[in-house]
Write a protein that holds these residues in place. Structure first.
Motif, PDB file in Angstrom:
ATOM      1  N   ILE A   1     -11.177   3.278  -2.347  1.00  0.00           N
ATOM      2  CA  ILE A   1      -9.993   2.674  -2.960  1.00  0.00           C
ATOM      3  C   ILE A   1     -10.189   2.735  -4.469  1.00  0.00           C
ATOM      4  CG2 ILE A   1     -10.969   0.346  -2.751  1.00  0.00           C
ATOM      5  CD1 ILE A   1      -7.223   0.984  -2.549  1.00  0.00           C
ATOM      6  N   SER A   2      -9.160   3.117  -5.175  1.00  0.00           N
ATOM      7  CA  SER A   2      -9.216   3.117  -6.637  1.00  0.00           C
ATOM      8  C   SER A   2      -9.200   1.676  -7.135  1.00  0.00           C
ATOM      9  CB  SER A   2      -8.019   3.872  -7.207  1.00  0.00           C
ATOM     10  OG  SER A   2      -8.034   5.208  -6.775  1.00  0.00           O
ATOM     11  N   ALA A   3      -9.884   1.436  -8.239  1.00  0.00           N
ATOM     12  CA  ALA A   3      -9.985   0.076  -8.788  1.00  0.00           C
ATOM     13  C   ALA A   3      -8.726  -0.358  -9.509  1.00  0.00           C
ATOM     14  CB  ALA A   3     -11.175  -0.016  -9.739  1.00  0.00           C
ATOM     15  N   ASP A   4      -7.665   0.428  -9.409  1.00  0.00           N
ATOM     16  CA  ASP A   4      -6.418   0.066 -10.092  1.00  0.00           C
ATOM     17  C   ASP A   4      -5.250  -0.091  -9.117  1.00  0.00           C
ATOM     18  OD1 ASP A   4      -6.126   2.747  -9.481  1.00  0.00           O
ATOM     19  OD2 ASP A   4      -6.020   3.425 -11.557  1.00  0.00           O
ATOM     20  N   VAL A   5      -5.562  -0.450  -7.878  1.00  0.00           N
ATOM     21  CA  VAL A   5      -4.547  -0.706  -6.849  1.00  0.00           C
ATOM     22  C   VAL A   5      -4.713  -2.174  -6.422  1.00  0.00           C
ATOM     23  CG1 VAL A   5      -3.595   0.056  -4.639  1.00  0.00           C
ATOM     24  CG2 VAL A   5      -4.751   1.712  -6.113  1.00  0.00           C
ATOM     25  N   PRO A   6      -4.233  -3.112  -7.249  1.00  0.00           N
ATOM     26  CA  PRO A   6      -4.576  -4.522  -7.057  1.00  0.00           C
ATOM     27  C   PRO A   6      -3.995  -5.204  -5.826  1.00  0.00           C
ATOM     28  CG  PRO A   6      -2.942  -4.298  -8.784  1.00  0.00           C
ATOM     29  CD  PRO A   6      -3.377  -2.907  -8.422  1.00  0.00           C
ATOM     30  N   PHE A   7      -2.945  -4.654  -5.240  1.00  0.00           N
ATOM     31  CA  PHE A   7      -2.295  -5.371  -4.149  1.00  0.00           C
ATOM     32  C   PHE A   7      -2.598  -4.794  -2.771  1.00  0.00           C
ATOM     33  CE2 PHE A   7       0.370  -6.295  -7.923  1.00  0.00           C
ATOM     34  CZ  PHE A   7       0.000  -7.625  -8.043  1.00  0.00           C
ATOM     35  N   VAL A   8      -3.733  -4.110  -2.650  1.00  0.00           N
ATOM     36  CA  VAL A   8      -4.192  -3.666  -1.337  1.00  0.00           C
ATOM     37  C   VAL A   8      -4.536  -4.908  -0.523  1.00  0.00           C
ATOM     38  CG1 VAL A   8      -6.622  -3.387  -2.038  1.00  0.00           C
ATOM     39  CG2 VAL A   8      -5.717  -2.038  -0.133  1.00  0.00           C
ATOM     40  N   LYS A   9      -4.276  -4.865   0.755  1.00  0.00           N
ATOM     41  CA  LYS A   9      -4.560  -5.995   1.638  1.00  0.00           C
ATOM     42  C   LYS A   9      -5.665  -5.619   2.623  1.00  0.00           C
ATOM     43  CE  LYS A   9       0.246  -7.531   1.656  1.00  0.00           C
ATOM     44  NZ  LYS A   9       1.428  -7.671   2.514  1.00  0.00           N
TER      45      LYS A   9
END
Length: 185
Positions: free
Chosen positions: A88-96
Motif C-alpha cells: 500500500i502506498s503511504a499516501d492512501v489515507p482512507f484504506v480500510k
C-alpha cells in the motif's frame, strides 16, 4: 505481510508525505492502524524519508530501508527479501482493514494483483491514474508472476495525496467521516 511503501521523494508535494497530518494524525498512522488489524506490517523507508523513520522509531512501528531508487526497484528489492506481500502506498489515507482483507483473500501468492476502482465509483473531484478504464489505487498484492486487476469498492481509495489540494481534501473528508456529531447518527 503488508508493506507500506513510504520511501518516495514526494516530488509533487515537496514535503515528506507519510508524516503530513490529516485530522491531526500523520498520514502513515491512518494506514498503519488499518493494516495492523489484518496482518504483520512493515514500513519500507529510504534515505528520502528521514522524518518517517523518526515517526516509526517514536511509534514503535517496524521498518526496513530500501535503496529509494524508485517504486519498481524498491518493490523488486522487497520481493527478493520477503517473497510475495501486500503493498500500500503511504499516501492512501482512507484504506480500510476490509480493503486489505479483500485483496489478501484473493491473493494466491503467485499472480500480482493491482487494486483498481471502476471509474463509476471515483468521486468527481479526484483525478486518479486511469489504466484500461479503471482507477489505479495504490493497494496491491505483489508476486513474481503475471498481473491481474483486482476490483475494490471503497471510493476513498481513489484519493492519493500527492498535492496540497489533495491534502486539504483529505482533511475535509476526515472531518466529515470522523466528526463527533456524525458518529452519533
Amino acid at each position: 505481510m503488508i508493506i507500506i511503501l513510504a520511501g518516495g521523494k514526494s516530488t509533487r508535494m515537496g514535503k515528506e508525505k507519510p508524516v503530513l497530518r490529516i485530522a491531526n494524525k500523520p498520514m502513515l498512522l491512518w494506514i498503519y492502524e488499518q493494516a495492523e488489524k489484518v496482518d504483520e506490517v512493515l514500513v519500507a523507508l529510504s534515505k528520502n524519508t528521514p522524518k518517517t523513520r523518526e515517526l516509526c522509531l517514536r511509534e514503535g512501528i517496524p521498518f526496513i530501508e530500501t535503496s529509494g531508487k524508485g517504486y519498481v526497484h524498491d518493490i523488486q528489492e522487497l520481493l527478493k527479501e520477503f517473497g510475495p506481500f501486500i503493498s500500500i502506498s503511504a499516501d492512501v489515507p482512507f484504506v480500510k482493514a476490509s480493503d486489505f482483507w479483500l485483496i489478501r483473500k484473493a491473493f494466491d501468492g503467485k499472480t500480482s494483483l493491482t487494486g483498481v476502482l471502476p471509474l463509476s465509483l471515483v468521486p468527481n473531484d479526484l483525478n486518479p491514474v486511469v489504466y484500461r478504464g479503471c482507477a489505479i489505487v495504490g493497494l496491491n498484492a505483489v508476486a513474481g508472476e503475471g498481473e491481474e486487476f483486482f476490483k475494490l469498492s471503497n471510493p476513498l481509495l481513489a484519493l492519493n495525496v500527492n498535492t496540497l489540494e489533495e491534502l486539504e481534501l483529505a482533511e475535509k473528508i476526515a472531518k466529515l467521516i470522523y466528526s463527533p456529531k456524525l458518529s452519533k447518527i
